[in-house]
Design a protein around this motif. Structure first.
Motif, PDB file in Angstrom:
ATOM      1  N   ARG A  18       0.740  -1.305   0.088  1.00 49.48           N
ATOM      2  CA  ARG A  18      -0.109  -0.010   0.017  1.00 49.48           C
ATOM      3  C   ARG A  18       0.756   1.343   0.122  1.00 49.48           C
ATOM      4  N   SER A  25       2.246   6.753  -6.997  1.00 42.05           N
ATOM      5  CA  SER A  25       1.494   7.960  -7.248  1.00 42.05           C
ATOM      6  C   SER A  25       2.094   9.380  -6.889  1.00 42.05           C
ATOM      7  N   LYS A  93      -4.144   2.096   8.215  1.00 45.60           N
ATOM      8  CA  LYS A  93      -4.334   2.512   6.613  1.00 45.60           C
ATOM      9  C   LYS A  93      -5.169   3.941   6.603  1.00 45.60           C
ATOM     10  N   GLN A 160      -5.604  15.631  -5.767  1.00 46.05           N
ATOM     11  CA  GLN A 160      -5.577  14.261  -6.186  1.00 46.05           C
ATOM     12  C   GLN A 160      -5.815  13.181  -4.868  1.00 46.05           C
ATOM     13  N   LYS A 163      -9.515  13.876  -3.333  1.00 49.24           N
ATOM     14  CA  LYS A 163     -10.459  13.180  -4.146  1.00 49.24           C
ATOM     15  C   LYS A 163     -10.317  11.594  -4.442  1.00 49.24           C
ATOM     16  N   ARG A 164      -9.190  11.232  -4.913  1.00 54.20           N
ATOM     17  CA  ARG A 164      -9.172   9.964  -5.344  1.00 54.20           C
ATOM     18  C   ARG A 164      -8.676   8.704  -4.468  1.00 54.20           C
ATOM     19  N   LEU A 165      -7.566   9.089  -3.491  1.00 55.66           N
ATOM     20  CA  LEU A 165      -7.159   8.135  -2.579  1.00 55.66           C
ATOM     21  C   LEU A 165      -8.187   7.982  -1.404  1.00 55.66           C
ATOM     22  N   ALA A 167     -11.296   8.187  -1.588  1.00 54.55           N
ATOM     23  CA  ALA A 167     -12.349   7.314  -2.309  1.00 54.55           C
ATOM     24  C   ALA A 167     -11.948   5.698  -2.343  1.00 54.55           C
ATOM     25  N   SER A 168     -10.656   5.488  -2.934  1.00 52.13           N
ATOM     26  CA  SER A 168     -10.169   4.416  -3.251  1.00 52.13           C
ATOM     27  C   SER A 168      -9.841   3.475  -2.110  1.00 52.13           C
ATOM     28  N   GLU A 169      -9.111   4.328  -1.199  1.00 49.54           N
ATOM     29  CA  GLU A 169      -8.441   3.581   0.094  1.00 49.54           C
ATOM     30  C   GLU A 169      -9.331   3.452   1.064  1.00 49.54           C
ATOM     31  N   HIS A 171     -12.785   4.173   1.212  1.00 46.37           N
ATOM     32  CA  HIS A 171     -14.096   4.238   0.497  1.00 46.37           C
ATOM     33  C   HIS A 171     -15.008   5.355   1.092  1.00 46.37           C
ATOM     34  N   ASP A 173     -15.267  10.067   0.911  1.00 46.20           N
ATOM     35  CA  ASP A 173     -15.743  11.237  -0.088  1.00 46.20           C
ATOM     36  C   ASP A 173     -14.485  12.205   0.309  1.00 46.20           C
TER      37      ASP A 173
END
Length: 199
Positions: A18, A25, A93, A160, A163-165, A167-169, A171, A173
């Motif tokens: 991870r 990234s 995490k 980035q 917004k992205r991590l 959400a992906s890591e 779950h 917003d």
């Protein structure tokens, strides 16, 4: 190896993968034209933030300590800001990701935002929301800042991550909004598996 040692080894491998994914990234985002020394300083800061979180998050990490430690690493003392919320302990995490988010926000605030201008203000707060208080809401709010138009129109790595991590890591917003006189970063994610709390 016994069952516990196998589980611990698997968790360590997962955590390393991870962290390497987040690091990749970071490096991909930093490619392109720019001052080499400045890029190296940015990279060192981001790796340092991840390292602090990775070490501290073995047994979980207190969110308030995470915020204050990052501000202190930038030479900011608590008297200059409002930092408040219920006591929560992030798992590995969540601590790793939130450490990177807070590092990006603090770096920007020290260079261009509320921590670089004498009459501006920074407020960092969090609370539980939702049915059964099942989500953690985190806000980083700067105001009273003279904003650069170019900075508002050019999303950076911090955007980035938010917004992205998130959400992906986690779950969740995340949103980073540039206002007329500062920024507002809002993050929400499920707390059941990422947070323990003492209310």
């Amino acid at each position: 190896m016994n069952a516990k040692e196998l589980a611990d080894t698997a968790e360590l491998r997962h955590r390393i993968r991870r962290l390497l994914a987040v690091f990749r990234s970071i490096t991909v985002h930093m490619q392109g034209p720019g001052d080499g020394q400045e890029m190296a300083q940015h990279l060192a800061g981001r790796v340092g933030a991840l390292g602090r979180a990775a070490i501290a998050s073995i047994a979980g990490m207190d969110l308030e300590c995470l915020v204050l430690d990052e501000l202190l690493a930038h030479g900011v003392h608590r008297a200059q800001t409002v930092v408040e919320g219920p006591q929560v302990r992030l798992n590995a995490k969540a601590a790793e990701l939130m450490s990177l988010v807070i590092h990006e926000l603090a770096t920007n605030a020290v260079k261009f935002g509320a921590l670089s201008q004498p009459r501006s203000r920074l407020r960092v707060v969090w609370w539980f929301i939702g049915e059964g208080l099942s989500r953690l809401h985190f806000e980083w709010a700067e105001n009273g800042v003279r904003m650069d138009t170019a900075a508002r129109s050019t999303p950076g790595f911090g955007s980035q991550v938010v917004k992205r991590l998130v959400a992906s890591e986690l779950h969740g917003d995340g949103e980073l909004v540039f206002l007329e006189d500062g920024i507002l970063c809002s993050i929400e994610f499920p707390s059941d598996e990422t947070v323990s709390r003492n209310e």
